[in-house]
Design a protein around this motif. Structure first.
Motif, PDB file in Angstrom:
ATOM      1  N   VAL A  56       0.846  -1.190   0.000  1.00 38.09           N
ATOM      2  CA  VAL A  56       0.000   0.000   0.000  1.00 38.09           C
ATOM      3  C   VAL A  56       0.878   1.234   0.000  1.00 38.09           C
ATOM      4  N   ASN A  57       0.477   2.223  -0.773  1.00 38.40           N
ATOM      5  CA  ASN A  57       1.272   3.453  -0.911  1.00 38.40           C
ATOM      6  C   ASN A  57       0.950   4.404   0.248  1.00 38.40           C
ATOM      7  N   SER A  74      10.078   2.152  -6.331  1.00 40.02           N
ATOM      8  CA  SER A  74      10.502   1.886  -4.963  1.00 40.02           C
ATOM      9  C   SER A  74       9.461   1.016  -4.271  1.00 40.02           C
ATOM     10  N   ILE A  75       9.861  -0.177  -3.815  1.00 40.38           N
ATOM     11  CA  ILE A  75       9.001  -1.107  -3.098  1.00 40.38           C
ATOM     12  C   ILE A  75       9.473  -1.154  -1.645  1.00 40.38           C
ATOM     13  N   PRO A  76       8.575  -1.037  -0.661  1.00 38.06           N
ATOM     14  CA  PRO A  76       8.995  -1.056   0.752  1.00 38.06           C
ATOM     15  C   PRO A  76       9.763  -2.317   1.116  1.00 38.06           C
ATOM     16  N   LYS A  77      10.909  -2.124   1.783  1.00 44.66           N
ATOM     17  CA  LYS A  77      11.792  -3.176   2.290  1.00 44.66           C
ATOM     18  C   LYS A  77      12.432  -4.020   1.181  1.00 44.66           C
ATOM     19  N   VAL A  78      12.306  -3.576  -0.069  1.00 45.72           N
ATOM     20  CA  VAL A  78      12.967  -4.253  -1.192  1.00 45.72           C
ATOM     21  C   VAL A  78      13.968  -3.316  -1.853  1.00 45.72           C
ATOM     22  N   GLY A  79      13.550  -2.075  -2.076  1.00 47.75           N
ATOM     23  CA  GLY A  79      14.421  -1.107  -2.711  1.00 47.75           C
ATOM     24  C   GLY A  79      13.896  -0.668  -4.064  1.00 47.75           C
ATOM     25  N   LYS A  80      14.752  -0.036  -4.830  1.00 46.59           N
ATOM     26  CA  LYS A  80      14.383   0.465  -6.149  1.00 46.59           C
ATOM     27  C   LYS A  80      14.649  -0.600  -7.208  1.00 46.59           C
ATOM     28  N   ILE A  81      13.593  -0.981  -7.929  1.00 48.44           N
ATOM     29  CA  ILE A  81      13.672  -2.022  -8.952  1.00 48.44           C
ATOM     30  C   ILE A  81      13.444  -1.373 -10.312  1.00 48.44           C
ATOM     31  N   PRO A  82      14.298  -1.637 -11.315  1.00 49.41           N
ATOM     32  CA  PRO A  82      14.070  -1.090 -12.662  1.00 49.41           C
ATOM     33  C   PRO A  82      12.720  -1.560 -13.222  1.00 49.41           C
ATOM     34  N   ILE A  83      12.004  -0.632 -13.847  1.00 50.83           N
ATOM     35  CA  ILE A  83      10.672  -0.903 -14.376  1.00 50.83           C
ATOM     36  C   ILE A  83      10.598  -0.471 -15.829  1.00 50.83           C
TER      37      ILE A  83
END
Length: 394
Positions: free
Chosen positions: A122-123, A136-145
């Motif tokens: 949830v944002n 940016s996903i919580p507790k994962v980090g920044k993922i290329p999209i």
């Protein structure tokens, strides 16, 4: 009026991020199974269930124990979403109108040799955002999209899942619908069948691409190759991956075709009339043909796209006869499914069965909408002269 829509985007995570996403998916599955087992135990004890507030409190209390330390590593908002989903599933299973079964336990992807776990974030406080080609996903980090389209509005939730060997994120956003049209000039009925996916009463035909049938020979070749491998070996894993990717390609072809057809229908008609098909019942007779024709998917996509464009969407009754009715005199006939063209017994008019069915669907839909008071036939102004076949509604 605003409508919540879901948009899918491709992710390109690193090896470490892939492991983290798979771990979070396993955590979501573990939370589901944990809460479901507690509900089953509670029901056997005193015939009651745990609902969202009690499940959220249980998760908060379990974090204090060392055996459930993995709950601290998982996103708390994502675990709450799992509790909300289970709460909805429990309520739907007891609702006679929904006719859904009691929720079941989720099996590990290792047992099924598949990655089908997912989790939803949830944002809150703008924790999910897209910056410089990464999400940016919580507790994962920044993922290329792979951002193939612009965002419609602010992100509400993000569901991360793996399908056919690739990682995807599904973003929910609110989209503003166009205001309803006051004057409606085009009413088109659509018939869905096996030969042509969609036949419109205005003479518009869309032929079934049959993506599964075209790839059936390749599928058979890979399946035979997979059956000759030793289960669990490297070659078996490679053949399994090839089969999974081919099924993913077929699925994407069907979805793209359904979006193209539904978008054309929603933009070209003011009043759209379909027939309420019993897709589940049709699958019992010829499941491959029905699935390859994406019958139910086209109607679902057309419905929400018509709302976005301010058009009127209507479905006639499931048991209303539409096939075999003459479009000139309205005389009813009975044929076999192999008959695609017929000559009317009364007026001798030669016509196509699918086109006649689409015109019958349009006439029935017009009568239903006028009888319910949704549409009213507009009276032409004295200064305007319109052709006699033109129908204008308000």
């Amino acid at each position: 009026m605003k409508k919540t829509l879901r948009y899918n985007f491709r992710l390109k995570p690193t090896v470490e991020q892939e492991a983290k996403l798979a771990e979070f998916g396993a955590y979501a599955r573990g939370v589901w199974n944990l809460l479901l087992s507690e509900n089953v135990r509670r029901y056997r004890y005193d015939k009651t269930f745990l609902f969202y507030d009690e499940m959220a409190g249980l998760l908060r209390d379990l974090k204090k124990f060392d055996e459930f330390s993995w709950l601290k590593a998982f996103d708390s908002a994502a675990s709450q979403q799992v509790a909300r989903d289970l709460d909805t599933a429990l309520k739907n299973s007891s609702n006679k109108g929904r006719a859904q079964q009691f929720p079941t336990f989720k099996i590990s992807f290792k047992l099924k040799r598949l990655h089908d776990d997912s989790f939803r974030c949830v944002n809150n406080n703008d924790c999910i955002r897209i910056e410089k080609g990464a999400i940016s996903i919580p507790k994962v980090g920044k993922i290329p999209i792979v951002l193939h389209r612009k965002l419609a509005s602010k992100i509400k939730t993000a569901t991360v899942k793996m399908r056919h060997g690739n990682w995807y994120v599904s973003l929910t956003q609110e989209v503003e619908c166009k205001s309803a049209k006051q004057v409606l000039s085009t009413l088109v009925g659509y018939d869905i069948n096996s030969q042509y996916t969609v036949v419109g009463s205005n003479g518009w035909y869309v032929k079934n691409p049959k993506a599964f049938k075209k790839a059936s020979s390749k599928l058979k070749q890979i399946q035979v190759q997979l059956s000759r491998r030793t289960k669990g070996s490297n070659r078996w894993q490679k053949s399994k991956s090839r089969l999974n990717k081919l099924h993913g390609k077929i699925s994407r072809q069907r979805l793209a075709f359904a979006h193209e057809v539904s978008c054309s229908i929603a933009k070209s008609s003011d009043i759209i009339v379909f027939e309420d098909l019993n897709v589940k019942g049709m699958q019992q007779f010829n499941g491959q043909m029905v699935n390859d024709n994406v019958m139910g998917l086209i109607t679902e996509l057309t419905k929400y796209k018509a709302e976005l464009n301010g058009a009127v969407y209507h479905e006639i009754g499931r048991y209303v006869k539409s096939s075999g009715i003459c479009s000139e005199c309205g005389h009813e006939h009975k044929f076999d499914l192999s008959v695609r063209e017929f000559s009317c017994e009364r007026c001798k008019a030669m016509q196509c069965r699918d086109l006649a069915a689409a015109k019958s669907v349009a006439d029935t839909g017009e009568k239903d909408l006028m009888a319910s008071g949704i549409l009213v036939r507009a009276l032409p102004k004295s200064q305007q002269k319109s052709p006699p076949k033109t129908k204008v509604f308000e």
